[in-house]
Write an enzyme that holds these catalytic residues in place. Structure first.
Site, PDB file in Angstrom:
ATOM      1  N   LYS A 196       0.859  -1.187   0.000  1.00 32.02           N
ATOM      2  CA  LYS A 196       0.000   0.000   0.000  1.00 32.02           C
ATOM      3  C   LYS A 196       0.890   1.230   0.000  1.00 32.02           C
ATOM      4  O   LYS A 196       1.715   1.416   0.906  1.00 32.02           O
ATOM      5  CB  LYS A 196      -0.922   0.008   1.219  1.00 32.02           C
ATOM      6  CG  LYS A 196      -1.863   1.205   1.252  1.00 32.02           C
ATOM      7  CD  LYS A 196      -2.768   1.138   2.476  1.00 32.02           C
ATOM      8  CE  LYS A 196      -3.699   2.337   2.534  1.00 32.02           C
ATOM      9  NZ  LYS A 196      -4.571   2.299   3.738  1.00 32.02           N
ATOM     10  N   LYS A 248      -2.368  -1.513  -3.546  1.00 35.01           N
ATOM     11  CA  LYS A 248      -3.192  -0.302  -3.476  1.00 35.01           C
ATOM     12  C   LYS A 248      -2.284   0.913  -3.554  1.00 35.01           C
ATOM     13  O   LYS A 248      -1.313   0.983  -2.792  1.00 35.01           O
ATOM     14  CB  LYS A 248      -3.988  -0.300  -2.165  1.00 35.01           C
ATOM     15  CG  LYS A 248      -4.926   0.895  -2.011  1.00 35.01           C
ATOM     16  CD  LYS A 248      -5.666   0.823  -0.672  1.00 35.01           C
ATOM     17  CE  LYS A 248      -6.635   1.987  -0.536  1.00 35.01           C
ATOM     18  NZ  LYS A 248      -7.350   1.968   0.768  1.00 35.01           N
TER      19      LYS A 248
END
Length: 325
Positions: A196, A248
């Site tokens: 992420k 992400k």
């Protein structure tokens, strides 16, 4: 000169293009992120994400039921509490907004939809960070991980099928797994937000969860310049027992997604985040791009890069298109 190789022969009609398509989308691969805000009397529009709302209990249950009807694979729940504090204590309250939402959605859809929930403190803290702070104002990694383990059990007790730890704390997966197993939740899965990145594209999400964040999260989320490091982050989460892993954002990190998909022995998810959604909606609203075609192409690009599952705010709408052929 005679041409023997004409790849365009396979593009002559829509039917032929469909026949030879290398990648296809299916509703079951889509996951709908959904926000529920405490004390709302009716759904509240999110101005930076046209078409997305902060739900009430009733509207969230309707959205979940619609997702089932459309064949969507899962729903990822985020809660926005009425009261926050430095420790994010509302995250552990069995009657807190997120834990109650999990119970409500499970009661509505049972096992027909995979109910996922966000294991993170950013929505619950009055400083907006993903963890608790130490005396110097820095995120205390290890104390935060202890709270994540307790959150995981609380969310499993509420009925979540899958837990999504999104805080990017080092070593966050193993304590969650141990706590879940000790509490009898061996069958609850963990979808690790393994790679992420600290991204400028999270902006609209901050409105969606009424973020209180001051500063940024660059000390614990990944640096956009780093590609190789993502492999380390993913491997660490795999070693700690992650059942699935996530990249992400998605669209700005398709190279990372492809790398992870090539090495991962478990299913790989990618999150088409709020800023990616907002850009397409804004451009389409101005008449600069074809909205539906851009949505389809953007999500297909994530599938093409290797995602087995895609979190997208268009999940239900796109599933409807796919079912219609």
């Amino acid at each position: 000169m005679e041409l023997h190789h004409r790849p365009r022969r396979l593009r002559t009609t829509p039917a032929l293009r469909r026949l030879v398509a290398e990648h296809r989308l299916a509703p079951a691969e889509l996951i709908l992120p959904a926000f529920i805000r405490e004390d709302l009397s009716e759904p509240a529009s999110i101005t930076s994400m046209p078409g997305v709302v902060q739900h009430t209990t009733d509207s969230l249950k309707r959205a979940a039921a619609e997702a089932v009807e459309l064949g969507v694979g899962g729903i990822m729940l985020f809660g926005v509490p009425a009261v926050r504090d430095a420790e994010g204590t509302a995250s552990l309250d069995p009657e807190g907004v997120l834990n109650k939402a999990i119970r409500d959605v499970r009661a509505e859809v049972g096992d027909e939809l995979v109910v996922m929930s966000d294991v993170c403190l950013d929505e619950f803290t009055d400083h907006g960070h993903c963890g608790v702070l130490d005396a110097d104002g820095r995120v205390d990694n290890d104390r935060t991980v202890e709270i994540y383990a307790r959150m995981a059990v609380a969310q499993a007790e509420a009925g979540a099928h899958v837990l999504g730890p999104s805080g990017m704390m080092d070593g966050q997966i193993a304590p969650m797994r141990s706590a879940l197993d000790a509490a009898g939740f061996q069958d609850v899965s963990i979808l690790a937000y393994a790679a992420k990145y600290a991204s400028a594209f999270y902006g609209p999400f901050r409105e969606a969860v009424d973020s209180q964040l001051q500063g940024d999260r660059r000390t614990y989320q990944m640096d956009a310049a780093n590609r190789r490091e993502a492999m380390l982050e993913v491997q660490l989460d795999l070693d700690e027992g992650a059942d699935m892993v996530m990249v992400k954002p998605a669209m700005s990190y398709l190279d990372i997604l492809a790398d992870v998909a090539a090495m991962s022995p478990v299913p790989v998810a990618a999150y088409q985040i709020s800023g990616e959604y907002a850009m397409i909606e804004a451009a389409a609203a101005n008449g600069w791009i074809n909205r539906d075609a851009a949505i389809m192409e953007s999500v297909l690009s994530i599938k093409r890069a290797g995602a087995d599952m895609i979190l997208t705010y268009w999940a239900s709408e796109l599933a409807g298109w796919l079912r219609q052929g």
